[in-house]
Write an enzyme that holds these catalytic residues in place. Structure first.
Site, PDB file in Angstrom:
ATOM      1  N   ASN A   1       0.800  -1.224   0.000  1.00 50.09           N
ATOM      2  CA  ASN A   1       0.000   0.000   0.000  1.00 50.09           C
ATOM      3  C   ASN A   1       0.836   1.280   0.000  1.00 50.09           C
ATOM      4  O   ASN A   1       0.416   2.306  -0.513  1.00 50.09           O
ATOM      5  CB  ASN A   1      -0.936   0.006   1.208  1.00 50.09           C
ATOM      6  CG  ASN A   1      -2.387   0.124   0.787  1.00 50.09           C
ATOM      7  OD1 ASN A   1      -2.726  -0.183  -0.347  1.00 50.09           O
ATOM      8  ND2 ASN A   1      -3.233   0.581   1.680  1.00 50.09           N
TER       9      ASN A   1
ATOM     10  N   GLY B   1       6.994  -6.381   8.816  1.00 47.79           N
ATOM     11  CA  GLY B   1       7.703  -6.031  10.047  1.00 47.79           C
ATOM     12  C   GLY B   1       6.851  -5.116  10.898  1.00 47.79           C
ATOM     13  O   GLY B   1       6.115  -4.275  10.387  1.00 47.79           O
TER      14      GLY B   1
ATOM     15  N   TYR C   1      12.942  -5.879  17.590  1.00 45.22           N
ATOM     16  CA  TYR C   1      12.891  -5.637  16.152  1.00 45.22           C
ATOM     17  C   TYR C   1      14.192  -6.077  15.471  1.00 45.22           C
ATOM     18  O   TYR C   1      14.172  -6.678  14.392  1.00 45.22           O
ATOM     19  CB  TYR C   1      12.643  -4.154  15.899  1.00 45.22           C
ATOM     20  CG  TYR C   1      12.407  -3.797  14.450  1.00 45.22           C
ATOM     21  CD1 TYR C   1      11.318  -4.315  13.753  1.00 45.22           C
ATOM     22  CD2 TYR C   1      13.266  -2.930  13.779  1.00 45.22           C
ATOM     23  CE1 TYR C   1      11.098  -3.980  12.426  1.00 45.22           C
ATOM     24  CE2 TYR C   1      13.055  -2.585  12.456  1.00 45.22           C
ATOM     25  CZ  TYR C   1      11.965  -3.114  11.783  1.00 45.22           C
ATOM     26  OH  TYR C   1      11.758  -2.784  10.469  1.00 45.22           O
TER      27      TYR C   1
END
Length: 225
Positions: free
Chosen positions: A11, A82, A143
């Site tokens: 997107n 992610g 992360y």
């Protein structure tokens, strides 16, 4: 010859730029979206929007069936996944599990589903796009571990399925878009289009003999790794 391409997270950002690059090459492009409406410009240019939460196995299966019905089996899969919940050691354990596990498990799920037809056809390209943060000593342990895991997953997968001439490559982008550029040796942030150009090269015929490679596109932020 046009191919059937599926891009997760198409997107905006890198996924959107990659979708645009493939459309310009004349490929049939599908992209997933989840938290917001499908990108109007991609749909206008002929891309197929597919609503899908990639952490949901049933939605992933439904998405692949929708793509296959419209443009045939996926020949190029770009996994652009992610999530972050930055709070170092104060992060609740369930959040750490989400940041670490969701992208890894989802990437495994997507790659396994795409590889099913790729292995039969003895051709196909899979591209993983983990951030270069996984290669730096940043204060984002969850992360960083997730991104490093994605890169290692990609290399292992390349070895596992290489016998069928299906290639797996890893593109590790540095700061892009509106991110701060202070730590980037080149002194500037990258653009999604620059990351997309690396992805396009790795799925081209000129890269047919490349697999298990990691291509850093981050202005030198991950040099030495």
């Amino acid at each position: 010859m046009s191919r059937s391409v599926l891009i997760t997270g198409g997107n905006h950002g890198i996924g959107h730029a990659a979708a645009c690059a493939f459309l310009r090459r004349g490929d049939h492009v599908a992209f997933t979206h989840y938290t917001e409406s499908a990108s109007f410009d991609l749909v206008h240019d002929g891309a197929l929007p597919v609503y899908c939460d990639i952490t949901d196995p049933e939605q992933v299966e439904s998405a692949f069936k929708e793509v296959e019905a419209d443009q045939g089996p996926v020949e190029v899969l770009v996994i652009n996944a992610g999530i972050t919940r930055d709070n170092p050691l104060r992060t609740p354990e369930q959040d750490f599990d989400a940041v670490l596990g969701a992208p890894l498990t989802a990437s495994y799920r997507l790659a396994r589903r795409a590889a099913r037809d790729m292995l039969k056809a003895k051709r196909g390209r899979i591209i993983l796009v983990p951030s270069a943060i996984g290669l730096k000593d940043a204060a984002q342990p969850d992360y960083a571990a997730s991104m490093a895991g994605l890169a290692d997953f990609g290399r292992s997968l390349a070895r596992e399925i290489g016998h069928s001439t299906v290639t797996v490559s890893i593109v590790t982008p540095g700061p892009t878009g509106t991110a701060m550029a202070g730590d980037v040796p080149l002194g500037q942030i990258g653009t999604p289009e620059e990351i997309a150009s690396a992805i396009a090269i790795l799925v081209g015929e000129e890269a047919a003999f490349d697999t298990g490679v990691r291509v850093p596109v981050g202005g030198g932020i991950s040099m030495g790794h």
